[in-house]
Design a protein around this motif. Structure first.
Motif, PDB file in Angstrom:
ATOM      1  N   THR A  27       8.458   2.689  10.867  1.00 26.74           N
ATOM      2  CA  THR A  27       7.484   1.851  10.166  1.00 26.74           C
ATOM      3  C   THR A  27       8.184   0.842   9.269  1.00 26.74           C
ATOM      4  O   THR A  27       9.320   1.052   8.848  1.00 26.74           O
ATOM      5  N   LEU A  28       7.490  -0.237   9.016  1.00 28.35           N
ATOM      6  CA  LEU A  28       7.980  -1.201   8.040  1.00 28.35           C
ATOM      7  C   LEU A  28       7.331  -0.837   6.725  1.00 28.35           C
ATOM      8  O   LEU A  28       6.123  -0.651   6.664  1.00 28.35           O
ATOM      9  N   GLU A  29       8.117  -0.714   5.665  1.00 29.06           N
ATOM     10  CA  GLU A  29       7.517  -0.428   4.371  1.00 29.06           C
ATOM     11  C   GLU A  29       6.871  -1.700   3.845  1.00 29.06           C
ATOM     12  O   GLU A  29       7.535  -2.697   3.623  1.00 29.06           O
ATOM     13  N   VAL A  30       5.553  -1.678   3.740  1.00 28.80           N
ATOM     14  CA  VAL A  30       4.878  -2.866   3.233  1.00 28.80           C
ATOM     15  C   VAL A  30       4.066  -2.456   2.027  1.00 28.80           C
ATOM     16  O   VAL A  30       3.198  -1.608   2.106  1.00 28.80           O
TER      17      VAL A  30
ATOM     18  N   ASN B 287       1.671  -3.264  -1.499  1.00 28.72           N
ATOM     19  CA  ASN B 287       0.590  -4.180  -1.849  1.00 28.72           C
ATOM     20  C   ASN B 287       1.052  -5.333  -2.736  1.00 28.72           C
ATOM     21  O   ASN B 287       0.389  -6.361  -2.812  1.00 28.72           O
TER      22      ASN B 287
END
Lengths: 577, 198
Positions: free
Chosen positions: B3-6, B8
């Motif tokens: 996963t890409l850490e995105v 907020n």
């Protein structure tokens, strides 16, 4: 660029922001589901009134007849009959199938299956739903105006649909309702197209998208291009009726006019033929995926299926003339349209063969989504093949405007799409509502519906081949059709059976939603597409972390898998030997 | 890592939104084009099937008012090009000037259309007088309905022209409002030449 991080709305806290004016694509999908099921109920009720009239002409409709038609002692009168078949077609196409497959599953599946948090334009998405509600209100209101609702058929051909054929305000409201719905659907289409292009998760190329998304995306493209054509026709019709313009009036019907009623047919079918594919493409996509998911095999020729659907989308824009062979079209044109129509058989045969290829030697699991999808394969095969006789000029001249046409388009647009919608409902219900529907009730629902609909639509093709015309109040005043009364009674019985078949569905829906306590597992069907990688029901903003896609959507039965599963998630590196 | 850490609190560059808005606007314009294309299909269908045009002994219309409308809308479109240019340069004074020169002629175009319909009525030409006036009235009605929406969207540019700093959202608005207005200018030119002039 395939992906960007969207602005995130805060989680809704009030009833209004959560359930009514929601920005969340999943809630809008649920709103569209209820909207579509209501439409199915209303359109289905009208179908029963039509069928009763055809098998029992002059006999009052049981129980509800006196409520609906007190003036005629419960018998459906001729003018109401015309209104019924008009509104049945309109409601089923625009207010049942469109909201179910495109509105509900377009909204639900696209962001979840491509790994996005929401649609590209959530506010426009909400507006699209509420415009659809406004449109439905206008349409339903038209049932209660003086002189009644529209009665010129769902095709609204002039001069039947001009003030001469339909003097009341009902037909005007019909055109306005369709125009408003057109704006709503175009808004949806803008959202779907943009979302698929810009919000696919990192790593997801176009051919890594599930075929469901392909079908919905192509539908959105057709919607954006061709709904405005119907919009233009509808506007000119409203102008003719309200402002006295003379586009579709000719001869004695016009005061000074040189308008032409046939022009409307051109405009209508330039939209109308792509509309057929607008309705069926999402179902094709879903069925292509579901067949693979439950055969536990990669979709056979998935890329070819996607390309075949794309070529059908393109070809569908070039064949509209086959609806108009009997309008004194020149033979050169009819032959051109016939050839183009026949050309569609090639890509259709490709993806149909791919479906069979997917099923071939699969470890088939006969779950409810699977049996409904296999039902689609059967009925779409029949519907597609009977289309050949209508696309061919010589046979169409005999079959045009008979019940053969009605049977054919019900097989393609009603049976296939309805079964496809049910497959989708059973398949995605756990992710949508967090609970599994009862499989036994679902299979009961399938078999009764399947037998019923084949009885209805096969019967229709038979009476049509026997020469029975559509849209006639009492065809049996013609001596040569009297012998078709028993067959018509059989069709009505089958229709009743189909209607009764929906009771298990409703019981299943209500009991699961309101009384079932047990929550569904995250991935009950053991499928690897992105929506099954997240908790059930799908949480606010779907993906805690945006997934990175590493393989296609149909990775099943890989002999080198060591995970103990027979499938791979799209987020997993493809296992190679 | 799957996963890409995105988070907020990510810094939005706006490039994604810009692309999405741009694609959406193109789809909108394709839809509108199909609406007008269907109308023109109707027009050419009647025109080709009539032995004489205008039909039923009608005379060609006076070109004065439609030509004035054309002048106004071209002037407005050119000024909007200027506005776009000065927006990129962040020249606030010239932005205000060009925007005024866009909205002024746009309103004048609206006025000229009202005047056009009034002048038709004065010579006894109504929408119900036959297919030729039906076409002229309907096409101009539908075009003006879009113009009204477009004028409201031009007004959206006013607060942008008053600001000295611009966000990527402002850039999106300027680009897409521009596309919409120029599109309507082109549609008017097609109406003008195909229906009024030839």
């Amino acid at each position: 660029m395939a992906f960007y991080e969207q602005h995130i709305h805060p989680k809704p806290t009030t009833f209004l922001s959560k359930y009514i004016f929601s920005f969340d694509h999943k809630m809008i999908a649920r709103q569209f589901i209820w909207y579509g099921i209501l439409g199915l109920g209303l359109g289905g009720m009208m179908a029963m009134l039509i069928r009763w009239t055809l098998s029992n002409p002059g006999v009052p409709f049981p129980v509800l007849g006196n409520l609906f038609f007190p003036m005629s002692g419960g018998v459906v009168p001729p003018d109401s009959y015309a209104m019924l078949f008009t509104m049945h077609g309109t409601i089923m196409i625009f207010y049942a199938i469109t909201p179910l497959l495109i509105g509900a599953f377009g909204n639900f599946c696209i962001p979840l299956m491509i790994g996005a948090r929401d649609m590209a334009f959530p506010a426009m998405n909400m507006l699209s739903f509420w415009l659809a509600v406004l449109s439905a209100i206008i349409l339903v209101a038209s049932l209660f105006v003086p002189l009644g609702a529209a009665a010129s058929g769902w095709t609204a051909y002039p001069t039947l649909s001009t003030l001469i054929g339909s003097p009341g305000v009902g037909q005007t409201l019909w055109a306005i309702a369709i125009f408003v719905l057109g704006i709503s659907s175009t808004m949806g289409a803008i959202n779907y197209i943009t979302t698929v292009i810009t919000l696919r998760a990192p790593g997801m190329g176009y051919f890594d998208m599930p075929l469901t998304v392909w079908g919905l995306w192509l539908t959105a493209i057709l919607n954006a291009i061709f709904l405005p054509v119907l919009g233009a026709g509808g506007l000119l019709l409203v102008f003719d009726r309200v402002f006295g313009t003379q586009f579709f009036l000719a001869g004695a019907a016009a005061t000074n006019g040189t308008g032409d009623p046939v022009l409307f047919q051109h405009v209508f079918w330039i939209f109308g033929h792509p509309e057929v594919y607008i309705l069926i493409l999402p179902a094709w996509g879903m069925v292509s995926d579901i067949l693979s998911f439950f055969s536990r095999k990669p979709a056979f020729g998935a890329k070819a299926t996607a390309l075949a659907m794309t070529s059908i989308t393109i070809l569908s824009t070039l064949v509209y003339g086959h609806h108009m062979y009997t309008t004194q079209m020149s033979p050169l044109l009819t032959q051109t349209f016939m050839t183009l129509t026949m050309t569609i058989s090639i890509p259709s045969a490709i993806f149909f063969a791919n479906w069979l290829g997917t099923l071939w030697r699969g470890s088939i699991r006969f779950t409810s989504p699977m049996v409904f999808s296999m039902g689609v394969v059967f009925v779409f095969g029949l519907g597609g093949l009977t289309g050949l006789y209508l696309g061919t000029v010589t046979t169409d001249l005999y079959l045009h405007d008979t019940y053969f046409v009605v049977g054919h388009f019900h097989y393609t647009m009603a049976a296939s799409v309805l079964l496809g919608s049910f497959a989708a409902i059973y398949f995605w219900f756990p992710k949508m509502f967090g609970k599994m529907l009862c499989e036994k009730l679902a299979l009961t629902h399938f078999w009764i519906t399947f037998l019923g609909l084949n009885g209805v639509f096969m019967g229709m093709m038979m009476v049509g081949y026997g020469g029975m015309h559509r849209r006639i109040y009492n065809p049996f005043i013609y001596e040569y059709l009297e012998k078709l009364i028993p067959l018509n009674a059989l069709i009505t019985t089958a229709a009743l059976l189909m209607g009764i078949g929906q009771i298990p569905f409703l019981i299943n829906l209500v009991s699961t939603l309101f009384f079932k306590k047990e929550m569904a597992p995250d991935n009950p069907w053991e499928v690897g597409t992105l929506e099954w990688t997240i908790p059930t029901p799908a949480p606010h903003y779907n993906f805690k972390n945006i997934p990175v896609v590493k393989c296609g959507p149909h990775e099943f039965g890989n002999p080198n898998l060591t995970t103990g599963r027979d499938f791979q998630y799209q987020t997993e590196e493809l296992v190679k030997g | 890592m799957n996963t890409l850490e995105v988070k907020n609190n990510i810094q939005y560059s706006g490039e994604g939104e810009k692309l999405a808005a741009s694609i959406a606007m193109i789809v909108v314009l394709v839809s509108f084009s199909m609406l007008f294309a269907s109308l023109f299909l109707a027009y050419f269908y009647y025109r080709i099937t009539e032995p004489v045009w205008p039909p039923m002994g009608m005379e060609r219309l006076n070109l004065f008012v439609p030509t004035m409308s054309t002048t106004f809308i071209i002037l407005s479109s050119i000024s909007l090009f200027g506005f776009n240019h000065y927006f990129k340069e962040a020249n606030q004074l010239k932005m205000k000037l060009t925007l005024a020169l866009t909205i002024g002629p746009a309103l004048a175009f609206m006025g000229s259309q009202l005047f056009l319909w009034e002048s038709f009525k004065n010579i006894g030409l109504y929408a119900s007088s036959g297919i030729f006036p039906s076409i002229i009235y309907s096409f101009t009605w539908i075009h003006v309905a879009h113009i009204v929406a477009a004028i409201f969207s031009l007004l959206w540019l006013v607060p942008i022209s008053l600001k000295s700093e611009h966000t990527f959202k402002d850039e999106n608005v300027v680009l897409n409002v521009g596309k919409f207005w120029h599109f309507l200018s082109i549609i008017w030119l097609i109406i003008y030449f195909s229906i009024f002039v030839f």
